[in-house]
Design a protein around this motif. Structure first.
Motif, PDB file in Angstrom:
ATOM      1  N   PHE A 141       0.828  -1.204   0.000  1.00  0.00           N
ATOM      2  CA  PHE A 141       0.000   0.000   0.000  1.00  0.00           C
ATOM      3  C   PHE A 141       0.864   1.255   0.000  1.00  0.00           C
ATOM      4  N   ARG A 142       1.894   1.264   0.847  1.00  0.00           N
ATOM      5  CA  ARG A 142       2.758   2.443   0.937  1.00  0.00           C
ATOM      6  C   ARG A 142       3.530   2.662  -0.355  1.00  0.00           C
ATOM      7  N   ALA A 143       4.002   1.565  -0.959  1.00  0.00           N
ATOM      8  CA  ALA A 143       4.727   1.691  -2.214  1.00  0.00           C
ATOM      9  C   ALA A 143       3.808   2.210  -3.318  1.00  0.00           C
ATOM     10  N   ALA A 144       2.607   1.644  -3.406  1.00  0.00           N
ATOM     11  CA  ALA A 144       1.671   2.072  -4.447  1.00  0.00           C
ATOM     12  C   ALA A 144       1.258   3.523  -4.271  1.00  0.00           C
ATOM     13  N   SER A 145       1.139   3.960  -3.011  1.00  0.00           N
ATOM     14  CA  SER A 145       0.724   5.340  -2.757  1.00  0.00           C
ATOM     15  C   SER A 145       1.784   6.348  -3.188  1.00  0.00           C
ATOM     16  N   MET A 146       3.055   5.883  -3.279  1.00  0.00           N
ATOM     17  CA  MET A 146       4.134   6.760  -3.706  1.00  0.00           C
ATOM     18  C   MET A 146       4.489   6.578  -5.175  1.00  0.00           C
ATOM     19  N   ALA A 147       3.775   5.696  -5.861  1.00  0.00           N
ATOM     20  CA  ALA A 147       4.143   5.347  -7.234  1.00  0.00           C
ATOM     21  C   ALA A 147       4.184   6.568  -8.147  1.00  0.00           C
ATOM     22  N   HIS A 148       3.212   7.466  -7.993  1.00  0.00           N
ATOM     23  CA  HIS A 148       3.154   8.625  -8.879  1.00  0.00           C
ATOM     24  C   HIS A 148       4.365   9.536  -8.669  1.00  0.00           C
ATOM     25  N   GLU A 149       4.681   9.827  -7.390  1.00  0.00           N
ATOM     26  CA  GLU A 149       5.838  10.678  -7.112  1.00  0.00           C
ATOM     27  C   GLU A 149       7.129  10.030  -7.583  1.00  0.00           C
ATOM     28  N   VAL A 150       7.270   8.741  -7.306  1.00  0.00           N
ATOM     29  CA  VAL A 150       8.478   8.029  -7.719  1.00  0.00           C
ATOM     30  C   VAL A 150       8.589   8.024  -9.240  1.00  0.00           C
ATOM     31  N   SER A 151       7.465   7.834  -9.912  1.00  0.00           N
ATOM     32  CA  SER A 151       7.462   7.835 -11.375  1.00  0.00           C
ATOM     33  C   SER A 151       7.899   9.182 -11.928  1.00  0.00           C
ATOM     34  N   ASN A 152       7.460  10.261 -11.305  1.00  0.00           N
ATOM     35  CA  ASN A 152       7.854  11.599 -11.758  1.00  0.00           C
ATOM     36  C   ASN A 152       9.351  11.838 -11.638  1.00  0.00           C
ATOM     37  N   LEU A 153      10.013  11.091 -10.733  1.00  0.00           N
ATOM     38  CA  LEU A 153      11.459  11.211 -10.566  1.00  0.00           C
ATOM     39  C   LEU A 153      12.211  10.225 -11.454  1.00  0.00           C
ATOM     40  N   GLY A 154      11.471   9.464 -12.248  1.00  0.00           N
ATOM     41  CA  GLY A 154      12.111   8.454 -13.076  1.00  0.00           C
ATOM     42  C   GLY A 154      12.568   7.253 -12.279  1.00  0.00           C
ATOM     43  N   GLY A 155      11.924   7.007 -11.142  1.00  0.00           N
ATOM     44  CA  GLY A 155      12.357   5.949 -10.246  1.00  0.00           C
ATOM     45  C   GLY A 155      11.404   4.778 -10.196  1.00  0.00           C
ATOM     46  N   VAL A 156      11.801   3.782  -9.383  1.00  0.00           N
ATOM     47  CA  VAL A 156      11.035   2.553  -9.196  1.00  0.00           C
ATOM     48  C   VAL A 156      11.001   2.247  -7.705  1.00  0.00           C
ATOM     49  N   VAL A 157       9.863   1.766  -7.218  1.00  0.00           N
ATOM     50  CA  VAL A 157       9.744   1.323  -5.841  1.00  0.00           C
ATOM     51  C   VAL A 157       9.349  -0.154  -5.849  1.00  0.00           C
ATOM     52  N   THR A 158      10.022  -0.952  -5.022  1.00  0.00           N
ATOM     53  CA  THR A 158       9.779  -2.395  -5.000  1.00  0.00           C
ATOM     54  C   THR A 158       9.511  -2.872  -3.580  1.00  0.00           C
ATOM     55  N   VAL A 159       8.848  -4.006  -3.477  1.00  0.00           N
ATOM     56  CA  VAL A 159       8.648  -4.713  -2.215  1.00  0.00           C
ATOM     57  C   VAL A 159       9.146  -6.143  -2.413  1.00  0.00           C
ATOM     58  N   THR A 160      10.000  -6.612  -1.497  1.00  0.00           N
ATOM     59  CA  THR A 160      10.483  -7.991  -1.559  1.00  0.00           C
ATOM     60  C   THR A 160      10.091  -8.728  -0.291  1.00  0.00           C
ATOM     61  N   ASP A 161      10.172 -10.061  -0.354  1.00  0.00           N
ATOM     62  CA  ASP A 161       9.954 -10.859   0.849  1.00  0.00           C
ATOM     63  C   ASP A 161      11.283 -11.055   1.576  1.00  0.00           C
ATOM     64  N   ALA A 162      11.308 -11.941   2.565  1.00  0.00           N
ATOM     65  CA  ALA A 162      12.494 -12.094   3.414  1.00  0.00           C
ATOM     66  C   ALA A 162      13.651 -12.769   2.695  1.00  0.00           C
ATOM     67  N   THR A 163      13.421 -13.341   1.524  1.00  0.00           N
ATOM     68  CA  THR A 163      14.506 -13.962   0.764  1.00  0.00           C
ATOM     69  C   THR A 163      15.088 -13.031  -0.288  1.00  0.00           C
ATOM     70  N   GLY A 164      14.530 -11.820  -0.399  1.00  0.00           N
ATOM     71  CA  GLY A 164      14.972 -10.900  -1.440  1.00  0.00           C
ATOM     72  C   GLY A 164      14.222 -11.067  -2.748  1.00  0.00           C
ATOM     73  N   ARG A 165      13.178 -11.890  -2.760  1.00  0.00           N
ATOM     74  CA  ARG A 165      12.372 -12.081  -3.966  1.00  0.00           C
ATOM     75  C   ARG A 165      11.437 -10.897  -4.155  1.00  0.00           C
ATOM     76  N   ILE A 166      11.524 -10.239  -5.308  1.00  0.00           N
ATOM     77  CA  ILE A 166      10.644  -9.103  -5.580  1.00  0.00           C
ATOM     78  C   ILE A 166       9.221  -9.610  -5.777  1.00  0.00           C
TER      79      ILE A 166
END
Length: 464
Positions: free
Chosen positions: A82-107
């Motif tokens: 939820f937090r990542a999706a809520s920032m998606a627009h701002e991150v996109s405007n910066l040309g960036g990417v936001v990811t969420v992984t589990d405890a093994t590092g799997r995106i």
């Protein structure tokens, strides 16, 4: 937007010339890396010496390990999503990417600028690929799993050369009881710096996500005390209640003596629970947690060295559930009910025998040959090394972890606060009551105490 630090663009100058030169020397086998942050240098050392990651790897592998998700973990992943999706627009405007992984590092999911997402796909920075350190070396997601707090990795600080054009920052949300990672929230950009507020936003997101975990852990502590009280009413056995990490929530009079903790004093809050400093009990609690996850009726037994005891003490360990959720274990002393625990509950991924011990001096990583280390001492939240170069802070986060890493390299745990290099013991001093102290062969001939429960192992190791 709630509890969000706004993200503002900054210049694209990465300034990685010094770091790149250090990286080139380090991958060729040199150890001296001036100008590299200790967190990064220590990560490089893990990548080269422990994980043996190819620095010229160009893409992440497909994730093959899927951890068991508890309902609490699913809540954390949903909240971070939820937090990542809520920032998606701002991150996109910066040309960036936001990811969420589990405890093994799997995106698990990613959001952001479509052009950057397409470029990220070239390195498999995409769902279902693994970004742990052992898979792709130093990076924001994987290194966050190995560290505490926000972890920024910029340009040539990445272990794999193919990632040197990326800048990222990740933070792990950890279980408030076991301190094991549950998930990682990560921001990354291509050939540009992350906003100065990125680390603050990550830290705030992790803190807010952990609030429900802390409340749930306090409730679980109270429920564990209630289970202990009920068990005490039906049994005369010496009894203690421990959480999933082996920390004591409450112990009766005799158990308090054996564990070295206050008697009949509930420690409901996970940050205030008693740490008995007994690796065998911690290993037993963690093993019981894993067994009970697959078999709620499981009961086990083993032997541990308790305080003030020269011989091991038998214990039975019984998991405690609340609403179908494991909250801890009841430990009965002097009994041997249930299945026998394995002699050694080793790590899921065996580590290679270390050739060096990593220490930190100011802003520099120091790689010590094993013979240079006389002993390690736990003080507060740090581990200190007595070495030929003086007293240095170890990079290892705990004495237990350092002990496990060096156990097959001629080092021995002689006290709950000390691990010694047996080849550096010069003399053995016996006290008036038979207690032992080791005189080390360092410059000041420092003395290291030997606890009563470790004395037999010391005598065997030194053939005395």
């Amino acid at each position: 937007m709630r509890d969000v630090h706004r993200l503002e663009p900054v210049s694209a100058n990465l300034g990685s010339g010094t770091v790149l030169a250090a990286w080139e020397r380090f991958v060729q086998g040199e150890d001296h890396v001036p100008g590299v942050r200790p967190l990064v240098a220590i990560s490089w050392h893990r990548c080269r010496e422990q994980y043996r990651v190819d620095p010229h790897l160009t893409e992440a592998p497909v994730a093959v390990v899927e951890p068991d998700h508890t309902p609490e973990h699913d809540v954390v992943l949903a909240e971070l999503g939820f937090r990542a999706a809520s920032m998606a627009h701002e991150v996109s405007n910066l040309g960036g990417v936001v990811t969420v992984t589990d405890a093994t590092g799997r995106i698990l999911a990613e959001w952001g600028d479509q052009a950057t997402l397409a470029r990220a796909g070239d390195s498999n920075l995409a769902p279902w690929f693994c970004w742990s350190e052992c898979a792709v070396g130093t990076n924001g997601m994987g290194t966050a799993l190995e560290a505490h707090g926000p972890v920024p990795i910029r340009g040539a600080e990445h272990w794999c050369k193919a990632l040197h054009n990326w800048v990222c920052a990740g933070i792990a949300v950890r279980d408030v009881v076991t301190r094991e990672p549950i998930a990682v929230l990560n921001l990354c950009c291509w050939r540009s710096r992350l906003p100065a507020s990125a680390e603050s936003w990550l830290a705030n997101a992790a803190t807010m996500t952990q609030y429900p975990l802390k409340r749930r852990a306090r409730d679980s502590g109270a429920e564990l005390v209630a289970a202990y009280t009920q068990a005490r009413a039906h049994s005369s056995a010496t009894l203690a209640a421990v959480d999933a990490a082996g920390k004591v929530v409450i112990a009766d009079d005799m158990a308090s003596v054996l564990l070295g903790v206050p008697a009949r004093t509930p420690a409901v809050d996970p940050t205030l629970r008693w740490n008995p400093g007994m690796p065998e009990l911690i290993a037993a609690a963690r093993y019981a947690t894993r067994q009970a996850a697959h078999n709620p009726d499981w009961v086990g037994s083993t032997q541990i060295f308790a305080h003030l005891a020269d011989e091991p003490t038998s214990i039975s360990i019984r998991p405690v559930f609340s609403s179908g959720r494991l909250i801890g274990n009841l430990v009965s002393f002097g009994t041997s009910d249930g299945a026998r625990l394995p002699q050694a509950d080793g790590p899921a991924h065996p580590r290679m025998r270390p050739r060096r011990v990593v220490a930190v001096r100011d802003n520099r990583m120091v790689l010590l040959r094993l013979p240079e280390v006389s002993f390690a001492e736990s003080r507060g939240n740090d581990v200190w090394l007595s070495t030929d170069q003086g007293r240095l802070r170890a990079a290892s986060p705990s004495l237990d972890r350092l002990d496990s890493e060096l156990a097959d390299a001629g080092f021995l745990r002689v006290h709950r606060r000390y691990v010694v290099n047996l080849s550096r013991v010069r003399e053995i001093e016996r006290g008036p009551k038979g207690e032992l102290s080791l005189v080390m062969d360092d410059r000041s001939h420092e003395m290291v105490p030997v606890s009563r429960r470790n004395a037999p192992a010391v005598r065997r190791a030194l053939d005395i």
